[in-house]
Scaffold this motif. Structure first.
Motif, PDB file in Angstrom:
ATOM      1  N   HIS A 118       0.795  -1.370  -0.359  1.00 61.32           N
ATOM      2  CA  HIS A 118      -0.191  -0.431  -0.304  1.00 61.32           C
ATOM      3  C   HIS A 118       0.822   1.500  -0.314  1.00 61.32           C
ATOM      4  O   HIS A 118       0.474   1.940  -0.973  1.00 61.32           O
ATOM      5  CB  HIS A 118      -1.164   0.208   1.203  1.00 61.32           C
ATOM      6  CG  HIS A 118      -1.303   0.914   1.378  1.00 61.32           C
ATOM      7  ND1 HIS A 118      -1.163   2.147   2.206  1.00 61.32           N
ATOM      8  CD2 HIS A 118      -2.594   1.397   0.789  1.00 61.32           C
ATOM      9  CE1 HIS A 118      -1.955   3.222   2.068  1.00 61.32           C
ATOM     10  NE2 HIS A 118      -2.729   3.307   1.523  1.00 61.32           N
ATOM     11  N   TYR A 156      -5.457   5.223   4.051  1.00 61.82           N
ATOM     12  CA  TYR A 156      -5.732   5.518   3.450  1.00 61.82           C
ATOM     13  C   TYR A 156      -5.087   6.718   1.651  1.00 61.82           C
ATOM     14  O   TYR A 156      -4.282   7.285   2.553  1.00 61.82           O
ATOM     15  CB  TYR A 156      -7.249   7.153   3.307  1.00 61.82           C
ATOM     16  CG  TYR A 156      -6.390   7.815   3.959  1.00 61.82           C
ATOM     17  CD1 TYR A 156      -6.905   8.969   3.026  1.00 61.82           C
ATOM     18  CD2 TYR A 156      -7.088   8.360   5.572  1.00 61.82           C
ATOM     19  CE1 TYR A 156      -5.879  10.475   4.214  1.00 61.82           C
ATOM     20  CE2 TYR A 156      -5.773   9.883   5.699  1.00 61.82           C
ATOM     21  CZ  TYR A 156      -5.731  10.507   5.126  1.00 61.82           C
ATOM     22  OH  TYR A 156      -5.464  11.615   5.426  1.00 61.82           O
ATOM     23  N   ARG A 157      -5.765   6.399   0.563  1.00 61.25           N
ATOM     24  CA  ARG A 157      -5.533   7.347  -0.192  1.00 61.25           C
ATOM     25  C   ARG A 157      -6.921   8.041  -1.247  1.00 61.25           C
ATOM     26  O   ARG A 157      -7.815   8.141  -1.149  1.00 61.25           O
ATOM     27  CB  ARG A 157      -5.111   6.628  -1.312  1.00 61.25           C
ATOM     28  CG  ARG A 157      -4.190   5.864  -1.351  1.00 61.25           C
ATOM     29  CD  ARG A 157      -3.684   4.554  -2.027  1.00 61.25           C
ATOM     30  NE  ARG A 157      -4.381   3.679  -1.639  1.00 61.25           N
ATOM     31  CZ  ARG A 157      -5.218   3.592  -3.260  1.00 61.25           C
ATOM     32  NH1 ARG A 157      -5.517   4.019  -4.274  1.00 61.25           N
ATOM     33  NH2 ARG A 157      -5.990   2.494  -2.957  1.00 61.25           N
ATOM     34  N   TYR A 158      -5.999   9.566  -0.846  1.00 59.17           N
ATOM     35  CA  TYR A 158      -7.030  10.876  -2.305  1.00 59.17           C
ATOM     36  C   TYR A 158      -6.844  11.448  -2.684  1.00 59.17           C
ATOM     37  O   TYR A 158      -5.190  12.182  -3.224  1.00 59.17           O
ATOM     38  CB  TYR A 158      -7.860  11.856  -0.747  1.00 59.17           C
ATOM     39  CG  TYR A 158      -8.464  12.991  -1.015  1.00 59.17           C
ATOM     40  CD1 TYR A 158     -10.809  12.849  -1.496  1.00 59.17           C
ATOM     41  CD2 TYR A 158      -8.540  13.835  -2.517  1.00 59.17           C
ATOM     42  CE1 TYR A 158     -10.979  13.607  -1.658  1.00 59.17           C
ATOM     43  CE2 TYR A 158      -8.974  14.685  -2.801  1.00 59.17           C
ATOM     44  CZ  TYR A 158     -10.699  15.070  -3.031  1.00 59.17           C
ATOM     45  OH  TYR A 158     -11.770  15.780  -3.549  1.00 59.17           O
ATOM     46  N   LEU A 171     -12.074   9.602  -2.550  1.00 63.50           N
ATOM     47  CA  LEU A 171     -11.437   8.306  -1.258  1.00 63.50           C
ATOM     48  C   LEU A 171     -11.644   7.225  -1.104  1.00 63.50           C
ATOM     49  O   LEU A 171     -12.394   6.729  -1.274  1.00 63.50           O
ATOM     50  CB  LEU A 171     -11.909   9.288  -0.301  1.00 63.50           C
ATOM     51  CG  LEU A 171     -11.632   8.675   1.266  1.00 63.50           C
ATOM     52  CD1 LEU A 171     -10.298   9.438   1.714  1.00 63.50           C
ATOM     53  CD2 LEU A 171     -12.553   9.193   2.348  1.00 63.50           C
ATOM     54  N   THR A 172     -10.450   6.691  -0.264  1.00 65.71           N
ATOM     55  CA  THR A 172     -10.383   4.834  -0.609  1.00 65.71           C
ATOM     56  C   THR A 172      -9.593   5.611   0.725  1.00 65.71           C
ATOM     57  O   THR A 172      -8.754   5.185   1.338  1.00 65.71           O
ATOM     58  CB  THR A 172      -9.572   3.975  -1.618  1.00 65.71           C
ATOM     59  OG1 THR A 172      -9.982   4.433  -2.833  1.00 65.71           O
ATOM     60  CG2 THR A 172      -9.417   2.632  -1.756  1.00 65.71           C
ATOM     61  N   VAL A 173     -10.469   4.541   1.418  1.00 71.39           N
ATOM     62  CA  VAL A 173     -10.448   3.332   3.128  1.00 71.39           C
ATOM     63  C   VAL A 173      -9.467   2.386   2.773  1.00 71.39           C
ATOM     64  O   VAL A 173     -10.233   1.998   2.560  1.00 71.39           O
ATOM     65  CB  VAL A 173     -11.002   3.619   3.865  1.00 71.39           C
ATOM     66  CG1 VAL A 173     -10.466   2.965   5.232  1.00 71.39           C
ATOM     67  CG2 VAL A 173     -11.428   5.064   3.900  1.00 71.39           C
ATOM     68  N   ASP A 174      -8.264   2.199   3.048  1.00 72.44           N
ATOM     69  CA  ASP A 174      -7.554   1.195   3.074  1.00 72.44           C
ATOM     70  C   ASP A 174      -7.361   0.036   3.945  1.00 72.44           C
ATOM     71  O   ASP A 174      -6.262  -0.823   4.077  1.00 72.44           O
ATOM     72  CB  ASP A 174      -5.797   1.133   1.596  1.00 72.44           C
ATOM     73  CG  ASP A 174      -6.023   2.105   0.436  1.00 72.44           C
ATOM     74  OD1 ASP A 174      -6.830   1.462  -0.364  1.00 72.44           O
ATOM     75  OD2 ASP A 174      -5.779   3.267   0.907  1.00 72.44           O
ATOM     76  N   TRP A 226     -12.067   6.861  12.737  1.00 66.96           N
ATOM     77  CA  TRP A 226     -12.457   5.278  11.712  1.00 66.96           C
ATOM     78  C   TRP A 226     -14.151   5.735  10.965  1.00 66.96           C
ATOM     79  O   TRP A 226     -13.708   5.473   9.708  1.00 66.96           O
ATOM     80  CB  TRP A 226     -12.256   4.392  12.494  1.00 66.96           C
ATOM     81  CG  TRP A 226     -13.561   3.152  11.603  1.00 66.96           C
ATOM     82  CD1 TRP A 226     -14.341   2.700  11.741  1.00 66.96           C
ATOM     83  CD2 TRP A 226     -12.268   3.078  10.915  1.00 66.96           C
ATOM     84  NE1 TRP A 226     -14.783   2.068  10.680  1.00 66.96           N
ATOM     85  CE2 TRP A 226     -13.666   1.594  10.170  1.00 66.96           C
ATOM     86  CE3 TRP A 226     -11.487   2.840  10.173  1.00 66.96           C
ATOM     87  CZ2 TRP A 226     -13.745   0.672   9.086  1.00 66.96           C
ATOM     88  CZ3 TRP A 226     -10.929   1.788   8.826  1.00 66.96           C
ATOM     89  CH2 TRP A 226     -11.822   1.209   7.939  1.00 66.96           C
ATOM     90  N   TYR A 285     -13.753   8.610   8.257  1.00 69.63           N
ATOM     91  CA  TYR A 285     -13.608   8.312   7.457  1.00 69.63           C
ATOM     92  C   TYR A 285     -14.382   7.025   6.220  1.00 69.63           C
ATOM     93  O   TYR A 285     -14.520   7.133   4.713  1.00 69.63           O
ATOM     94  CB  TYR A 285     -11.915   7.699   7.503  1.00 69.63           C
ATOM     95  CG  TYR A 285     -11.094   8.854   6.977  1.00 69.63           C
ATOM     96  CD1 TYR A 285     -10.593   9.945   6.245  1.00 69.63           C
ATOM     97  CD2 TYR A 285     -10.549   9.164   8.712  1.00 69.63           C
ATOM     98  CE1 TYR A 285      -9.550  10.856   5.913  1.00 69.63           C
ATOM     99  CE2 TYR A 285      -9.357  10.663   8.377  1.00 69.63           C
ATOM    100  CZ  TYR A 285      -9.301  11.032   7.292  1.00 69.63           C
ATOM    101  OH  TYR A 285      -8.863  12.295   7.661  1.00 69.63           O
ATOM    102  N   SER A 286     -14.238   6.445   7.375  1.00 69.01           N
ATOM    103  CA  SER A 286     -15.029   5.102   6.544  1.00 69.01           C
ATOM    104  C   SER A 286     -16.524   5.371   5.991  1.00 69.01           C
ATOM    105  O   SER A 286     -17.266   5.314   4.669  1.00 69.01           O
ATOM    106  CB  SER A 286     -15.234   3.733   7.799  1.00 69.01           C
ATOM    107  OG  SER A 286     -16.099   4.448   8.490  1.00 69.01           O
ATOM    108  N   ALA A 306     -15.605   7.365   2.044  1.00 67.98           N
ATOM    109  CA  ALA A 306     -15.624   6.910   1.574  1.00 67.98           C
ATOM    110  C   ALA A 306     -16.477   6.038   0.692  1.00 67.98           C
ATOM    111  O   ALA A 306     -16.856   5.447  -0.522  1.00 67.98           O
ATOM    112  CB  ALA A 306     -14.610   5.941   1.519  1.00 67.98           C
TER     113      ALA A 306
END
Length: 213
Positions: A90, A139-141, A153-156, A200, A203-204, A207
């Motif tokens: 990641h 995460y990645r934005y 936005l992706t929560v990884d 959490w 962000y979740s 996303a």
């Protein structure tokens, strides 16, 4: 551009913010040790709640500043939060995406430090626990996804699976407060649990939102 949290979150934040606001194609890596590592271990705006540091001898009472969220607010900045000890692939993916993005990018990397009061050999294990506790969500934005009508936005990382104290009390910076002021340590631990859950959830939920231009 490379820098630590004392610079990026704190004394150099105005400059950092200006650079990303220009929309220039610049790549920034923040090595986040959550303390001024090179100048004696003072608390920074990145220092998490409950950690003992210089100028926070009774444990920092306020939560950690969310630098990534402040960068996301621009809408055109690539932002990633990584922890190599939790997922090295990641981390690599985020760095490659940041480099390929034609615009400002910032990667915030969990960086274990001797000031945490740990056996540095176990630093990557602590990184993993930080993510699993929810105190360091990954995460990645990527603004390019928004251009495709997708949520950028992706929560990884996964939902927290361990109590925050399983991570925190491996480190002297948190554990020493229990020895000096057990009541305050317990109070700040409770708030740290709330910090992890709230971050959490935020962000979740963000996303999971439906996104359209």
């Amino acid at each position: 551009i490379f820098g630590g949290d004392g610079w990026a979150y704190d004394i150099g934040y105005g400059g950092l913010d200006h650079v990303i606001s220009t929309r220039r194609n610049v790549n920034i890596l923040v090595l986040d040790t959550e303390v001024y590592s090179n100048t004696g271990g003072q608390a920074s705006k990145s220092t998490p709640r409950g950690a003992v540091a210089r100028f926070a001898a009774q444990g920092k009472g306020l939560s950690k500043k969310d630098l990534g969220l402040m960068a996301i607010a621009y809408g055109y900045v690539y932002v990633a939060r990584v922890a190599m000890g939790y997922n090295d692939q990641h981390t690599l993916r985020a760095v490659l995406e940041a480099e390929s993005y034609d615009g400002p990018s910032i990667v915030i990397a969990y960086s274990h430090c001797i000031a945490h009061g740990i056996d540095m050999v176990k630093g990557l294990e602590q990184q993993k626990l930080a993510v699993q506790s929810g105190l360091w969500p990954l995460y990645r934005y990527d603004p390019r996804l928004a251009e495709e009508g997708k949520n950028p936005l992706t929560v990884d990382s996964k939902e927290p699976t361990i109590p925050v104290e399983q991570y925190m009390y491996n480190e002297t910076r948190f554990r020493m407060l229990v020895q000096s002021d057990e009541a305050r340590a317990e109070s700040l631990l409770k708030l740290a649990r709330e910090d992890a859950r709230a971050r959490w959830n935020f962000y979740s939920q963000m996303a999971a939102m439906h996104y359209s231009e």
